[in-house]
Design a protein around this motif. Sequence first.
Motif, PDB file in Angstrom:
ATOM      1  N   GLU A  61       0.872  -1.180   0.000  1.00 33.11           N
ATOM      2  CA  GLU A  61       0.000   0.000   0.000  1.00 33.11           C
ATOM      3  C   GLU A  61       0.903   1.222   0.000  1.00 33.11           C
ATOM      4  O   GLU A  61       1.775   1.375   0.849  1.00 33.11           O
ATOM      5  CB  GLU A  61      -0.886  -0.028   1.246  1.00 33.11           C
ATOM      6  CG  GLU A  61      -1.771   1.190   1.338  1.00 33.11           C
ATOM      7  CD  GLU A  61      -3.162   0.871   1.862  1.00 33.11           C
ATOM      8  OE1 GLU A  61      -3.515  -0.323   1.975  1.00 33.11           O
ATOM      9  OE2 GLU A  61      -3.896   1.828   2.139  1.00 33.11           O
ATOM     10  N   ARG A  62       0.705   2.063  -1.003  1.00 39.02           N
ATOM     11  CA  ARG A  62       1.535   3.271  -1.173  1.00 39.02           C
ATOM     12  C   ARG A  62       3.004   2.917  -1.386  1.00 39.02           C
ATOM     13  O   ARG A  62       3.900   3.585  -0.862  1.00 39.02           O
ATOM     14  CB  ARG A  62       1.395   4.219   0.019  1.00 39.02           C
ATOM     15  CG  ARG A  62      -0.033   4.496   0.430  1.00 39.02           C
ATOM     16  CD  ARG A  62      -0.867   4.953  -0.714  1.00 39.02           C
ATOM     17  NE  ARG A  62      -2.274   5.122  -0.372  1.00 39.02           N
ATOM     18  CZ  ARG A  62      -3.212   5.363  -1.264  1.00 39.02           C
ATOM     19  NH1 ARG A  62      -2.927   5.419  -2.559  1.00 39.02           N
ATOM     20  NH2 ARG A  62      -4.456   5.531  -0.899  1.00 39.02           N
ATOM     21  N   VAL A  72      -0.793  -1.578   8.017  1.00 40.56           N
ATOM     22  CA  VAL A  72      -1.733  -1.240   9.100  1.00 40.56           C
ATOM     23  C   VAL A  72      -3.159  -1.669   8.766  1.00 40.56           C
ATOM     24  O   VAL A  72      -3.967  -1.887   9.665  1.00 40.56           O
ATOM     25  CB  VAL A  72      -1.734   0.278   9.413  1.00 40.56           C
ATOM     26  CG1 VAL A  72      -0.522   0.662  10.211  1.00 40.56           C
ATOM     27  CG2 VAL A  72      -1.855   1.118   8.147  1.00 40.56           C
ATOM     28  N   ASN A  73      -3.466  -1.733   7.479  1.00 37.22           N
ATOM     29  CA  ASN A  73      -4.770  -2.261   7.082  1.00 37.22           C
ATOM     30  C   ASN A  73      -4.629  -3.781   7.025  1.00 37.22           C
ATOM     31  O   ASN A  73      -4.241  -4.343   6.003  1.00 37.22           O
ATOM     32  CB  ASN A  73      -5.177  -1.725   5.706  1.00 37.22           C
ATOM     33  CG  ASN A  73      -5.392  -0.226   5.733  1.00 37.22           C
ATOM     34  OD1 ASN A  73      -6.080   0.301   6.611  1.00 37.22           O
ATOM     35  ND2 ASN A  73      -4.787   0.476   4.795  1.00 37.22           N
ATOM     36  N   GLU A 131     -11.069   4.403   8.333  1.00 39.75           N
ATOM     37  CA  GLU A 131     -11.140   3.999   6.922  1.00 39.75           C
ATOM     38  C   GLU A 131     -11.584   2.553   6.772  1.00 39.75           C
ATOM     39  O   GLU A 131     -10.949   1.752   6.075  1.00 39.75           O
ATOM     40  CB  GLU A 131      -9.784   4.238   6.241  1.00 39.75           C
ATOM     41  CG  GLU A 131      -9.384   5.708   6.276  1.00 39.75           C
ATOM     42  CD  GLU A 131      -8.051   6.016   5.624  1.00 39.75           C
ATOM     43  OE1 GLU A 131      -7.216   5.111   5.505  1.00 39.75           O
ATOM     44  OE2 GLU A 131      -7.851   7.186   5.245  1.00 39.75           O
ATOM     45  N   ARG A 149      -2.753   3.896  16.676  1.00 39.21           N
ATOM     46  CA  ARG A 149      -2.695   5.064  15.786  1.00 39.21           C
ATOM     47  C   ARG A 149      -3.858   6.032  16.045  1.00 39.21           C
ATOM     48  O   ARG A 149      -4.973   5.612  16.360  1.00 39.21           O
ATOM     49  CB  ARG A 149      -2.687   4.623  14.325  1.00 39.21           C
ATOM     50  CG  ARG A 149      -1.432   3.843  13.989  1.00 39.21           C
ATOM     51  CD  ARG A 149      -1.431   3.354  12.574  1.00 39.21           C
ATOM     52  NE  ARG A 149      -1.029   4.345  11.609  1.00 39.21           N
ATOM     53  CZ  ARG A 149      -1.707   4.630  10.508  1.00 39.21           C
ATOM     54  NH1 ARG A 149      -2.853   4.028  10.241  1.00 39.21           N
ATOM     55  NH2 ARG A 149      -1.247   5.518   9.654  1.00 39.21           N
ATOM     56  N   PHE A 188      -4.996   8.104  13.763  1.00 42.72           N
ATOM     57  CA  PHE A 188      -5.566   8.471  12.462  1.00 42.72           C
ATOM     58  C   PHE A 188      -7.023   7.999  12.419  1.00 42.72           C
ATOM     59  O   PHE A 188      -7.408   7.147  11.643  1.00 42.72           O
ATOM     60  CB  PHE A 188      -4.733   7.813  11.364  1.00 42.72           C
ATOM     61  CG  PHE A 188      -5.070   8.237   9.968  1.00 42.72           C
ATOM     62  CD1 PHE A 188      -4.996   9.565   9.586  1.00 42.72           C
ATOM     63  CD2 PHE A 188      -5.444   7.300   9.017  1.00 42.72           C
ATOM     64  CE1 PHE A 188      -5.290   9.941   8.285  1.00 42.72           C
ATOM     65  CE2 PHE A 188      -5.741   7.668   7.711  1.00 42.72           C
ATOM     66  CZ  PHE A 188      -5.662   8.992   7.347  1.00 42.72           C
ATOM     67  N   ASP A 225      -3.278  14.289   6.255  1.00 46.47           N
ATOM     68  CA  ASP A 225      -2.724  13.032   5.761  1.00 46.47           C
ATOM     69  C   ASP A 225      -1.475  13.245   4.917  1.00 46.47           C
ATOM     70  O   ASP A 225      -1.531  13.081   3.700  1.00 46.47           O
ATOM     71  CB  ASP A 225      -3.806  12.313   4.937  1.00 46.47           C
ATOM     72  CG  ASP A 225      -3.462  10.855   4.692  1.00 46.47           C
ATOM     73  OD1 ASP A 225      -2.522  10.351   5.327  1.00 46.47           O
ATOM     74  OD2 ASP A 225      -4.145  10.223   3.861  1.00 46.47           O
ATOM     75  N   GLU A 270       4.405  10.052  13.754  1.00 45.29           N
ATOM     76  CA  GLU A 270       4.431   9.235  12.528  1.00 45.29           C
ATOM     77  C   GLU A 270       4.609  10.155  11.329  1.00 45.29           C
ATOM     78  O   GLU A 270       3.817  11.078  11.128  1.00 45.29           O
ATOM     79  CB  GLU A 270       3.118   8.443  12.390  1.00 45.29           C
ATOM     80  CG  GLU A 270       3.045   7.606  11.117  1.00 45.29           C
ATOM     81  CD  GLU A 270       1.734   6.820  10.992  1.00 45.29           C
ATOM     82  OE1 GLU A 270       1.314   6.165  11.966  1.00 45.29           O
ATOM     83  OE2 GLU A 270       1.125   6.871   9.900  1.00 45.29           O
ATOM     84  N   GLU A 325       3.745   9.198  -0.791  1.00 43.88           N
ATOM     85  CA  GLU A 325       2.357   9.036  -1.238  1.00 43.88           C
ATOM     86  C   GLU A 325       1.790  10.296  -1.888  1.00 43.88           C
ATOM     87  O   GLU A 325       1.221  10.243  -2.970  1.00 43.88           O
ATOM     88  CB  GLU A 325       1.487   8.610  -0.050  1.00 43.88           C
ATOM     89  CG  GLU A 325       0.011   8.547  -0.413  1.00 43.88           C
ATOM     90  CD  GLU A 325      -0.883   8.098   0.735  1.00 43.88           C
ATOM     91  OE1 GLU A 325      -0.367   7.730   1.794  1.00 43.88           O
ATOM     92  OE2 GLU A 325      -2.116   8.116   0.541  1.00 43.88           O
ATOM     93  N   HIS A 384      -3.397   9.459  -5.821  1.00 36.48           N
ATOM     94  CA  HIS A 384      -2.591  10.476  -5.142  1.00 36.48           C
ATOM     95  C   HIS A 384      -1.339  10.906  -5.901  1.00 36.48           C
ATOM     96  O   HIS A 384      -0.386  11.391  -5.311  1.00 36.48           O
ATOM     97  CB  HIS A 384      -2.224  10.045  -3.703  1.00 36.48           C
ATOM     98  CG  HIS A 384      -3.420   9.796  -2.840  1.00 36.48           C
ATOM     99  ND1 HIS A 384      -3.353   9.154  -1.627  1.00 36.48           N
ATOM    100  CD2 HIS A 384      -4.730  10.099  -3.024  1.00 36.48           C
ATOM    101  CE1 HIS A 384      -4.561   9.064  -1.106  1.00 36.48           C
ATOM    102  NE2 HIS A 384      -5.425   9.625  -1.941  1.00 36.48           N
TER     103      HIS A 384
HETATM  104  C1  GCU Z   1      -3.924   7.294   3.968  1.00 39.21           C
HETATM  105  C2  GCU Z   1      -3.512   6.374   2.873  1.00 39.21           C
HETATM  106  C3  GCU Z   1      -3.976   4.972   3.146  1.00 39.21           C
HETATM  107  C4  GCU Z   1      -3.508   4.535   4.533  1.00 39.21           C
HETATM  108  C5  GCU Z   1      -3.933   5.535   5.565  1.00 39.21           C
HETATM  109  C6  GCU Z   1      -3.369   5.258   6.954  1.00 39.21           C
HETATM  110  O1  GCU Z   1      -5.299   7.450   3.972  1.00 39.21           O
HETATM  111  O2  GCU Z   1      -3.996   6.824   1.641  1.00 39.21           O
HETATM  112  O3  GCU Z   1      -3.459   4.137   2.145  1.00 39.21           O
HETATM  113  O4  GCU Z   1      -4.033   3.291   4.846  1.00 39.21           O
HETATM  114  O5  GCU Z   1      -3.489   6.804   5.197  1.00 39.21           O
HETATM  115  O6  GCU Z   1      -2.424   5.940   7.328  1.00 39.21           O
HETATM  116  O7  GCU Z   1      -3.867   4.398   7.645  1.00 39.21           O
END
Ligand code: GCU
Length: 663
Positions: A145-146, A186-187, A271, A304, A306, A350, A372, A378, A513
């Motif tokens: 991811e990214r 993290v996802n 998310e 986190r 976020f 972000d 962080e 990204e 992005h």
């Molecule tokens: C951003 C990013 C995601 C990532 C997220 C995070 O939104 O685009 O790909 O999962 O940050 O930091 O959890």
Amino acid sequence: MKREWTQLWLKYEEKKNCGNGIYFERLWIEGFELAHPIVSNAVKEVKMGAAGMLGLQVQEEQGTTGLCLRRTDKNTICAEGYALTEQDGCLTVEARDEKGLLYGVFHALRMVAMEKSLSGIRLVENPDNPLRMYNHWDNMDGSIERGYSGKSFFFENNQVVVDERTVDYARMVASVGINGMVINNVNVKNCATWLITDKYFDEVAKVADIFAGYGIKFFLSLNFAAPMELDGPQSADPLDPEVQSWWELKMEEVFDAIPNLGGFLVKADSEGRPGPFTYGRTQADGANMLADIVKPYGGIIIWRCFVYNCTQDWRDYKTDRARAGYDNFIQMDGDYHDNVILQIKNGPMDFQIREPISPLLGGLMKTNQMLEVQVAQEYTGHQIDVCYLIPMFKEILDFQTYCVEGKGTVADVISGRTFGNRNCGIAAVCNTGNDTNWTGNDLAAANFYGFARLAFNTGLSAEEIAEEWIRMSISCEQEVIDTILGILLPSREIYENYTTPMGIGWMVTPHEHYGCSVDGYEYSRWGTYHRADHLGMGVDRTDKGTGYAQQYHEPNASMYNDMNTCPEELLLFFHHVPYTWKLKSGKTLIQHWYDSHFLGVEQVEEMIKAWESLEGKIDGGVYATVRGRFDRQLHNAKEWRDQVNSYFYRKSGIADEQGRRIY
Ligand code: GCU
């Protein structure tokens, strides 16, 4: 296919001796055990470095000259710190612990690689941050991811990969002081949840052991809903005793199988990821439940911040995404247990090219905090465009939060100096992949190197770090160093000039992005991030707008709240500003906006010229790769310039004073 990778700054190519040979003819150890994996790796590294750079075979024997690796209990040297002292041909590396010894050895080798003399050296280096981590966002299928540097080197086809590259990676990051590592995204989706099951234990433990040999604590990202996905209770409610018992058994099993595990990183309620909010519980309920269970194993939970509602309707002025982190976490300040660390992105949005500092940093006063940042580019050019990020990271660390008089910078807060915490530090989303050169664009390795150096020693300047990296990775020729410094140091501002100056951010292609999409908005068909109309642009985050500016301590809150005192590089983040507003330069906002975009493209053209002057003076492969990326960067910059300028010309109806063509 043959797997190949470079050694970046550890390439140990032949170097001018600079009188350093005498220290690498022999080595001996005092007070450390050679059998300790970190010590034996340190010795291995000395041998490799001396052979490659100086053509020497190091003898393991005591002498009057040579390299002495000594354990010490001097109180000037802290945990993981070291001293280097040279006298009469003897170079001594002293440390309290094995990690400090390893870092000291790498420091000595760095001096050789930079063609600097070790003669008369006398220094003590202690790490500024207790935790210095890289977070990988690698998925089990091998995608990242990214990720902009190929595929994962940790995972392939839902398997864990352990090979020589794992070892080289560990050496590389240890050489710059990294002591913590998360290898999965993290996802945590799909079979990644199984990383905490016996299906993967053996392989995961092998990776953790390799890292341990280089002083790196191993962490995994955790799926908060794991009980539900692994045939446990059909709930993830942190206060449900059944859920708690499930985690207790699970953690016993996991720590037993992976003894070198440091703990977990958790993205919850964000998310689409599950979290305690689903059960009407707080973030503290979720984090503390896991923290209590991993505590007996010495584990920590990095949680986190976020957390925001990605489905909110952006047309509603009152629900400002920038507010979310603070609103969700500040009330529970003091409720988090000692082995919980809140990991806070540097800005409230972000990882944009410029954002104000998250008001949670220093806003929280009774909670372990970790910063962080994102080394992966990204929103800053996908490692196609050159964007040296260390100047940005320095700005973040130097920011004065005013939380405590005299000890209020972000660097103070996250190092533990302000509130005396021990579980704290800094993490970065990593930018590596399985590309031969690790980072896609060779120049992006300066960020990979630089973040770690800065995490260890926040006093280093962006220029010092860049110069070190150039000397070790590209060349020690002064002309080459100067030319590359001239490219790297202004590159963040150049990227900002042709994309989104003055803190407005976004305007990128949604989800991808990269590339310009002025109205591009991520999570709904409605709204824009810039809120431009025919009179002005920017977001009113003052007390008359969303109230975000009030989340800061004074005097920051008042400074941001007033258009006249708000720093201009963040003006559009905090204010909705008329196009005709006069900036300090005397220019109107709209004229500055046009000028900045024209300038950004010209600056990219200058960078390309500078790079072309290096042809024949540096490695041909590196030259060609970067040259190719510059073509793409120039194309990108022109697209941005043209789309942004024409969009705002149409919105405002105000022509460019210089009559330049706006497409
Ligand atoms: C951003 C990013 C995601 C990532 C997220 C995070 O939104 O685009 O790909 O999962 O940050 O930091 O959890």
